[in-house]
Scaffold this motif. Structure first.
Motif, PDB file in Angstrom:
ATOM      1  N   ALA A   1       0.885  -1.314  -0.083  1.00 11.92           N
ATOM      2  CA  ALA A   1      -0.001   0.088   0.247  1.00 11.92           C
ATOM      3  C   ALA A   1       0.941   0.787   0.354  1.00 11.92           C
ATOM      4  N   SER A   2       1.514   1.255   0.170  1.00 12.03           N
ATOM      5  CA  SER A   2       3.262   2.296   0.665  1.00 12.03           C
ATOM      6  C   SER A   2       3.588   2.348  -0.432  1.00 12.03           C
ATOM      7  N   LEU A   3       3.608   1.972  -1.619  1.00  8.25           N
ATOM      8  CA  LEU A   3       4.438   1.709  -3.203  1.00  8.25           C
ATOM      9  C   LEU A   3       3.481   2.495  -4.052  1.00  8.25           C
ATOM     10  N   VAL A   4       2.309   2.010  -3.016  1.00 10.51           N
ATOM     11  CA  VAL A   4       0.716   2.542  -4.017  1.00 10.51           C
ATOM     12  C   VAL A   4       0.545   4.335  -4.746  1.00 10.51           C
ATOM     13  N   VAL A   5       1.125   4.324  -2.862  1.00  9.35           N
ATOM     14  CA  VAL A   5       0.786   5.964  -2.980  1.00  9.35           C
ATOM     15  C   VAL A   5       2.703   6.355  -3.926  1.00  9.35           C
ATOM     16  N   ALA A   6       3.400   5.641  -3.055  1.00  8.48           N
ATOM     17  CA  ALA A   6       4.662   6.302  -4.266  1.00  8.48           C
ATOM     18  C   ALA A   6       4.772   6.613  -5.426  1.00  8.48           C
ATOM     19  N   GLY A   7       4.094   5.628  -5.924  1.00  6.80           N
ATOM     20  CA  GLY A   7       3.900   4.980  -7.173  1.00  6.80           C
ATOM     21  C   GLY A   7       3.089   6.202  -7.996  1.00  6.80           C
ATOM     22  N   PHE A   8       2.220   6.806  -7.248  1.00 10.00           N
ATOM     23  CA  PHE A   8       1.607   7.532  -7.693  1.00 10.00           C
ATOM     24  C   PHE A   8       1.827   9.142  -7.403  1.00 10.00           C
ATOM     25  N   GLY A   9       2.626   8.919  -6.291  1.00  7.40           N
ATOM     26  CA  GLY A   9       3.443  10.553  -6.646  1.00  7.40           C
ATOM     27  C   GLY A   9       4.281  10.748  -7.446  1.00  7.40           C
ATOM     28  N   PHE A  10       5.432   9.700  -7.465  1.00  7.42           N
ATOM     29  CA  PHE A  10       6.491   8.905  -8.625  1.00  7.42           C
ATOM     30  C   PHE A  10       5.596   9.678  -9.950  1.00  7.42           C
ATOM     31  N   ILE A  11       4.735   8.969 -10.540  1.00  9.22           N
ATOM     32  CA  ILE A  11       3.995   9.481 -12.188  1.00  9.22           C
ATOM     33  C   ILE A  11       3.781  10.519 -12.078  1.00  9.22           C
ATOM     34  N   THR A  12       3.009  10.907 -11.175  1.00  8.17           N
ATOM     35  CA  THR A  12       2.763  12.657 -11.123  1.00  8.17           C
ATOM     36  C   THR A  12       3.885  13.630 -10.952  1.00  8.17           C
ATOM     37  N   GLN A  13       5.130  13.120 -10.230  1.00  5.48           N
ATOM     38  CA  GLN A  13       5.947  14.435 -10.651  1.00  5.48           C
ATOM     39  C   GLN A  13       7.002  14.753 -12.077  1.00  5.48           C
ATOM     40  N   MET A  14       6.784  13.191 -11.913  1.00  2.00           N
ATOM     41  CA  MET A  14       8.246  12.691 -12.897  1.00  2.00           C
ATOM     42  C   MET A  14       6.800  13.271 -15.049  1.00  2.00           C
ATOM     43  N   ALA A  15       5.850  12.821 -14.726  1.00  2.00           N
ATOM     44  CA  ALA A  15       5.074  12.633 -16.483  1.00  2.00           C
ATOM     45  C   ALA A  15       5.059  14.884 -15.767  1.00  2.00           C
ATOM     46  N   GLY A  16       4.576  14.790 -15.136  1.00  2.00           N
ATOM     47  CA  GLY A  16       3.886  16.251 -14.974  1.00  2.00           C
ATOM     48  C   GLY A  16       5.115  17.277 -15.256  1.00  2.00           C
ATOM     49  N   THR A  17       6.782  16.992 -14.112  1.00  4.67           N
ATOM     50  CA  THR A  17       7.258  17.958 -14.885  1.00  4.67           C
ATOM     51  C   THR A  17       7.980  17.796 -16.736  1.00  4.67           C
ATOM     52  N   MET A  18       7.959  16.279 -16.880  1.00  3.49           N
ATOM     53  CA  MET A  18       8.678  16.526 -18.322  1.00  3.49           C
ATOM     54  C   MET A  18       7.418  17.236 -19.687  1.00  3.49           C
ATOM     55  N   THR A  19       6.139  16.562 -19.253  1.00  2.00           N
ATOM     56  CA  THR A  19       4.551  18.310 -19.593  1.00  2.00           C
ATOM     57  C   THR A  19       5.320  19.205 -19.795  1.00  2.00           C
ATOM     58  N   LEU A  20       5.718  20.153 -18.870  1.00  2.00           N
ATOM     59  CA  LEU A  20       5.822  20.963 -18.542  1.00  2.00           C
ATOM     60  C   LEU A  20       7.366  21.331 -18.942  1.00  2.00           C
ATOM     61  N   LEU A  21       8.570  20.605 -19.093  1.00  2.00           N
ATOM     62  CA  LEU A  21       9.383  21.182 -19.298  1.00  2.00           C
ATOM     63  C   LEU A  21       9.546  20.995 -21.259  1.00  2.00           C
ATOM     64  N   GLN A  22       8.230  20.474 -21.991  1.00  2.00           N
ATOM     65  CA  GLN A  22       8.893  19.742 -22.965  1.00  2.00           C
ATOM     66  C   GLN A  22       7.506  20.850 -23.946  1.00  2.00           C
ATOM     67  N   GLY A  23       6.115  21.447 -22.742  1.00  2.00           N
ATOM     68  CA  GLY A  23       5.052  22.089 -23.608  1.00  2.00           C
ATOM     69  C   GLY A  23       5.368  23.469 -23.739  1.00  2.00           C
ATOM     70  N   LEU A  24       6.555  23.923 -22.308  1.00  2.00           N
ATOM     71  CA  LEU A  24       7.474  25.349 -22.504  1.00  2.00           C
ATOM     72  C   LEU A  24       8.341  25.857 -23.449  1.00  2.00           C
ATOM     73  N   ALA A  25       9.034  24.715 -23.683  1.00  2.00           N
ATOM     74  CA  ALA A  25      10.296  25.213 -24.504  1.00  2.00           C
ATOM     75  C   ALA A  25      10.426  24.796 -26.159  1.00  2.00           C
ATOM     76  N   PRO A  26      10.980  25.713 -26.200  1.00  2.00           N
ATOM     77  CA  PRO A  26      11.010  25.466 -28.124  1.00  2.00           C
ATOM     78  C   PRO A  26      10.938  24.098 -28.646  1.00  2.00           C
ATOM     79  N   VAL A  27      10.797  23.899 -29.672  1.00  2.00           N
ATOM     80  CA  VAL A  27      10.810  22.588 -30.230  1.00  2.00           C
ATOM     81  C   VAL A  27      12.148  22.641 -31.036  1.00  2.00           C
ATOM     82  N   ASP A  28      12.890  22.998 -30.918  1.00  3.10           N
ATOM     83  CA  ASP A  28      13.991  23.464 -31.401  1.00  3.10           C
ATOM     84  C   ASP A  28      15.483  23.365 -30.236  1.00  3.10           C
ATOM     85  N   MET A  29      13.949  23.319 -29.160  1.00  5.93           N
ATOM     86  CA  MET A  29      15.299  22.846 -27.843  1.00  5.93           C
ATOM     87  C   MET A  29      14.708  21.830 -27.499  1.00  5.93           C
ATOM     88  N   ARG A  30      14.075  20.867 -27.993  1.00  5.99           N
ATOM     89  CA  ARG A  30      13.192  19.524 -26.906  1.00  5.99           C
ATOM     90  C   ARG A  30      14.438  18.629 -27.297  1.00  5.99           C
TER      91      ARG A  30
END
Length: 414
Positions: A312-341
């Protein structure tokens, strides 16, 4: 076929090919990771060597990730991914042959882990930038869908690996992983990604331009710093899970696979939550919350002495991990210029994947002295503190992003 809005990125042929290939390959990748860690533990009973193998399997990303990102902006990304997949196939075949022949030794695993890490160093920035290229305006949805596929495989792969290791040994997991790359290879050959922007200037100036962009952009600095803290202090728990499974919870390879599957289940739920979102508004808060939950889940794991509580603890940790990681990747890709990806993803992979081995190495030696539960708990506490700092910085970061990108996304509701 009309796809629902949550799966809108699948309306594009190349994205369907990309995800089909990923679905076939990723379960094999997770199977190999689980089997490799268990093989090291079976051969040596050494938490230090587990840390060393994880270190060598990921440190090439730290050493070469930024350069690899520049290469992904200068050369065809699909070609880079095809070359790295070829190397990964060879590595899996060699590891399978050694293990099935019964001649595998710890040093074999160490060398082959380093070989695969070198592959990942050049593959991750190119693959992530290629995904954004073929997704276009659907990039946030495509990244969330990719995370869902990764974490579906994270549930299936470890569970299958645990069963196969217990029944027939680690070598069959390595062999199946080698076969699983066929899907990704076929998809890459068949897709037609859009042309990349032309690159001017020398290689050194090109690389330094990417570093300068990250250095002068507040949200990039903050997101990458938070990612680096989680990578060093939280993610090494994966290297210690064989120790937790065997010595703390008194289980075997099957329990180890189930614990990894629990983290994958939580991550899958988090990825589905991101699939249901539209745009980038409010994603910074999700990243902050995900980091807090990652730390809280691992802190609970450090006190767990029963498999159900640990799962159960790892379910919570896994939820938090993907929320941080995928959210970070989405923001970085979405806000970066195309030639900087490519360069942005090179920095992302350096601080996400590349920093983790240093944490794994430190965690392995700390666990041998203080025990795995205390080591995991201490790292979790640091991550919780870092997430609190990021929460406090969010209003200022949001004002900066809105000033730079006033039309990109609407203000979050009050």
């Amino acid at each position: 076929m009309r796809w629902p809005d949550a799966l809108r990125s699948l309306r594009k042929r190349d994205l369907r090919l990309f995800f089909a290939g990923q679905s076939v390959s990723l379960a094999g990748t997770w199977m190999q990771g689980v089997a490799q860690s268990w093989l090291v533990w079976r051969l040596t009973r050494s938490s230090e060597l587990l840390g060393v193998v994880n270190f060598l399997g990921q440190v090439p990303v730290f050493l070469f990730g930024i350069w690899a990102g520049s290469i992904a902006d200068r050369h065809p990304r699909r070609r880079i991914v095809l070359l790295t997949q070829t190397n990964a196939i060879f590595q899996a075949v060699l590891l399978a042959a050694l293990t099935l022949a019964g001649v595998v030794r710890p040093w074999h695993v160490v060398v082959l882990a380093g070989m695969l890490g070198l592959t990942y160093a050049f593959e991750i920035p190119a693959r992530q930038a290629l995904l954004a290229d073929i997704a276009g305006s659907d990039a946030p949805n495509a990244i969330a869908l990719n995370s869902s596929i990764v974490n579906s495989a994270r549930i299936v792969g470890p569970a299958l690996a645990g069963a196969l290791v217990a029944a027939v040994g680690e070598g069959f997991c390595f062999a199946l992983n080698a076969l699983s790359f066929a899907g990704t290879y076929y998809a890459l050959v068949k897709m037609h990604p859009p042309p990349q922007p032309r690159v001017e200037g020398g290689r050194r100036a090109h690389l330094l331009e990417g570093l300068a962009y990250a250095g002068r952009t507040g949200h990039v600095r903050a997101l990458l710093a938070l990612l680096a803290v989680s990578s060093f202090f939280a993610m090494p728990y994966q290297a210690l899970l064989p120790v937790v499974s065997a010595e703390v919870l008194h289980g075997g390879a099957g329990l180890y696979g189930l614990l990894l599957g629990s983290a994958g289940a939580g991550a899958l739920v988090g990825a589905i939550g991101l699939l249901l979102r539209n745009g980038l508004a409010g994603l910074g808060r999700r990243v902050a919350l995900g980091t807090t939950l990652l730390g809280a889940g691992l802190l609970a794991l450090s006190f767990s002495r029963h498999p159900v509580v640990a799962g159960a603890s790892l379910v919570v940790a896994g939820f938090g991990f993907i929320t941080q990681m995928a959210g970070t990747m989405t923001l970085l890709q979405g806000l970066a210029p195309v030639d900087m990806r490519g360069r942005v993803m090179g920095l992302f992979s350096t601080l996400f994947v590349g920093v983790t081995p240093f944490g794994s190495l430190a965690a392995g030696f700390a666990a041998s002295r203080f025990g795995a539960p205390r080591t995991i708990g201490a790292g979790a506490a640091v991550v919780i503190c870092a997430s609190a700092v990021f929460h406090l910085a969010l209003p200022r970061l949001r004002r900066t992003v809105l000033a730079q990108h006033p039309t990109l996304f609407p203000p979050a509701p009050q």
